[in-house]
Scaffold this active site. Structure first.
Site, PDB file in Angstrom:
ATOM      1  N   HIS A  52       0.767  -1.327  -0.174  1.00 51.86           N
ATOM      2  CA  HIS A  52       0.099   0.080  -0.002  1.00 51.86           C
ATOM      3  C   HIS A  52       1.107   1.431   0.008  1.00 51.86           C
ATOM      4  O   HIS A  52       2.012   1.113   0.194  1.00 51.86           O
ATOM      5  CB  HIS A  52      -1.074  -0.083   1.196  1.00 51.86           C
ATOM      6  CG  HIS A  52      -0.266   0.076   2.633  1.00 51.86           C
ATOM      7  ND1 HIS A  52      -0.032  -1.196   3.257  1.00 51.86           N
ATOM      8  CD2 HIS A  52       0.553   0.652   3.270  1.00 51.86           C
ATOM      9  CE1 HIS A  52       0.582  -1.011   4.497  1.00 51.86           C
ATOM     10  NE2 HIS A  52       0.953   0.087   4.346  1.00 51.86           N
TER      11      HIS A  52
HETATM   12  C1  T46 Z   1       3.767   0.357   6.831  1.00 50.94           C
HETATM   13  C2  T46 Z   1       4.177  -0.805   7.118  1.00 50.94           C
HETATM   14  C3  T46 Z   1       5.794  -0.763   7.443  1.00 50.94           C
HETATM   15  C4  T46 Z   1      -4.352  -0.324  13.434  1.00 50.94           C
HETATM   16  O1  T46 Z   1      -5.514  -0.544  13.843  1.00 50.94           O
HETATM   17  N1  T46 Z   1      -3.726   0.803  13.707  1.00 50.94           N
HETATM   18  C5  T46 Z   1      -2.089   1.111  13.294  1.00 50.94           C
HETATM   19  O2  T46 Z   1      -1.497   1.937  13.874  1.00 50.94           O
HETATM   20  C6  T46 Z   1      -1.786   0.127  12.221  1.00 50.94           C
HETATM   21  C7  T46 Z   1      -0.275   0.224  11.823  1.00 50.94           C
HETATM   22  C8  T46 Z   1      -2.753  -0.895  11.690  1.00 50.94           C
HETATM   23  N2  T46 Z   1      -3.961  -1.041  12.316  1.00 50.94           N
HETATM   24  C9  T46 Z   1      -4.593  -2.109  11.755  1.00 50.94           C
HETATM   25  C10 T46 Z   1      -5.022  -1.828  10.395  1.00 50.94           C
HETATM   26  C11 T46 Z   1      -5.015  -3.369   9.622  1.00 50.94           C
HETATM   27  O3  T46 Z   1      -6.406  -3.813  10.073  1.00 50.94           O
HETATM   28  O4  T46 Z   1      -3.566  -3.323  11.713  1.00 50.94           O
HETATM   29  C12 T46 Z   1      -4.003  -4.081  10.411  1.00 50.94           C
HETATM   30  C13 T46 Z   1      -2.882  -4.331   9.523  1.00 50.94           C
HETATM   31  O5  T46 Z   1      -2.275  -2.722   9.160  1.00 50.94           O
HETATM   32  P1  T46 Z   1      -1.485  -2.592   7.862  1.00 50.94           P
HETATM   33  O6  T46 Z   1      -2.450  -3.077   6.740  1.00 50.94           O
HETATM   34  O7  T46 Z   1      -1.084  -1.145   7.830  1.00 50.94           O
HETATM   35  O8  T46 Z   1      -0.139  -3.394   8.048  1.00 50.94           O
HETATM   36  P2  T46 Z   1       1.210  -3.565   7.244  1.00 50.94           P
HETATM   37  O9  T46 Z   1       1.993  -4.476   7.991  1.00 50.94           O
HETATM   38  O10 T46 Z   1       0.792  -4.128   5.996  1.00 50.94           O
HETATM   39  O11 T46 Z   1       1.669  -2.115   7.136  1.00 50.94           O
HETATM   40  C14 T46 Z   1       2.175  -1.419   8.281  1.00 50.94           C
HETATM   41  C15 T46 Z   1       1.903   0.174   8.312  1.00 50.94           C
HETATM   42  O12 T46 Z   1       0.350   0.298   8.333  1.00 50.94           O
HETATM   43  C16 T46 Z   1       2.239   0.636   6.802  1.00 50.94           C
HETATM   44  O13 T46 Z   1       2.063   1.998   7.235  1.00 50.94           O
HETATM   45  O14 T46 Z   1       4.366   1.230   6.053  1.00 50.94           O
HETATM   46  O15 T46 Z   1       3.444  -1.438   8.291  1.00 50.94           O
END
Ligand code: T46
Length: 137
Positions: A52
Site C-alpha cells: 500500500h
Molecule cells: C507500513 C508498514 C511498514 C491499526 O489499527 N493501527 C495501526 O496503527 C496500524 C499500523 C494498523 N492497524 C490495523 C489496520 C489493519 O487492519 O492493523 C491491520 C494491519 O495494518 P496494515 O495493513 O497497515 O499492516 P502492514 O504491516 O501491511 O503495514 C504497516 C503500516 O500500516 C504501513 O504504514 O508502511 O507497516
C-alpha cells in the site's frame, strides 16, 4: 514526492560495554513530529507485508531486531533497502508504495509515524496509486 526523498538515517548510537543505546527525537533526527509508534513481530518466515501507499503519512522504519527488506516504489522506479542495524532508520516520505519481505527469524520492525492511524490515508490498490501519482486520482 519521489524515491529520492527516501533515505537511510544514521541514528545516534551510544556505545557502552553494558550494551548500546539509540535514541530518536522528532524533528531533530527525523523530519517530523512523532504521533504514533507501532511494531511488527512474530512475522512467519517467507511472509510479506505492506502492499500500500499513504497519501500523507511519513514514517521512520527500523529493524530493532533482526533484519528485513523494504521495497519502495514511486510509480516510476523501485528501490530495495536491506535493514539490518538497530541504528539505521529508513525515512519514508508520503506517496510511496511499499512492500516488506525477507524477514529474519525473531525480527522486529519498529515504525515511528507522523500521524495517528487513519484508514482513509491508505491507498491499497496499486492501479489507483499509479493514477494518483500521475494526477488522475
Ligand atoms: C507500513 C508498514 C511498514 C491499526 O489499527 N493501527 C495501526 O496503527 C496500524 C499500523 C494498523 N492497524 C490495523 C489496520 C489493519 O487492519 O492493523 C491491520 C494491519 O495494518 P496494515 O495493513 O497497515 O499492516 P502492514 O504491516 O501491511 O503495514 C504497516 C503500516 O500500516 C504501513 O504504514 O508502511 O507497516
Amino acid at each position: 514526492m519521489g524515491l529520492e526523498q527516501a533515505r537511510i538515517i544514521n541514528l545516534p548510537k551510544i556505545g557502552d560495554p553494558r550494551g548500546n543505546l539509540t535514541f530518536i527525537e522528532g524533528q531533530k533526527h527525523i523530519p517530523f513530529e512523532i504521533k504514533r509508534v507501532y511494531y511488527l513481530y512474530d512475522v512467519p518466515g517467507g511472509e510479506s507485508r505492506g502492499g500500500h501507499a499513504h497519501y500523507k503519512l511519513e514514517q521512520l522504519v527500523i529493524a530493532a531486531s533482526g533484519s528485513f527488506d523494504m521495497i519502495l516504489d514511486d510509480g516510476k522506479q523501485k528501490q530495495r533497502f536491506h535493514l539490518n542495524r538497530s541504528y539505521y532508520g529508513l525515512y519514508i516520505p508520503k506517496m510511496l508504495w511499499r512492500e516488506m519481505d525477507n524477514f529474519s527469524s525473531s525480527s522486529v520492525c519498529l515504525v515511528l509515524a507522523s500521524m495517528m492511524y487513519d484508514e482513509s490515508d491508505y491507498i491499497r490498490n496499486y492501479d489507483e496509486f499509479i493514477r494518483v501519482v500521475n494526477g488522475h486520482g
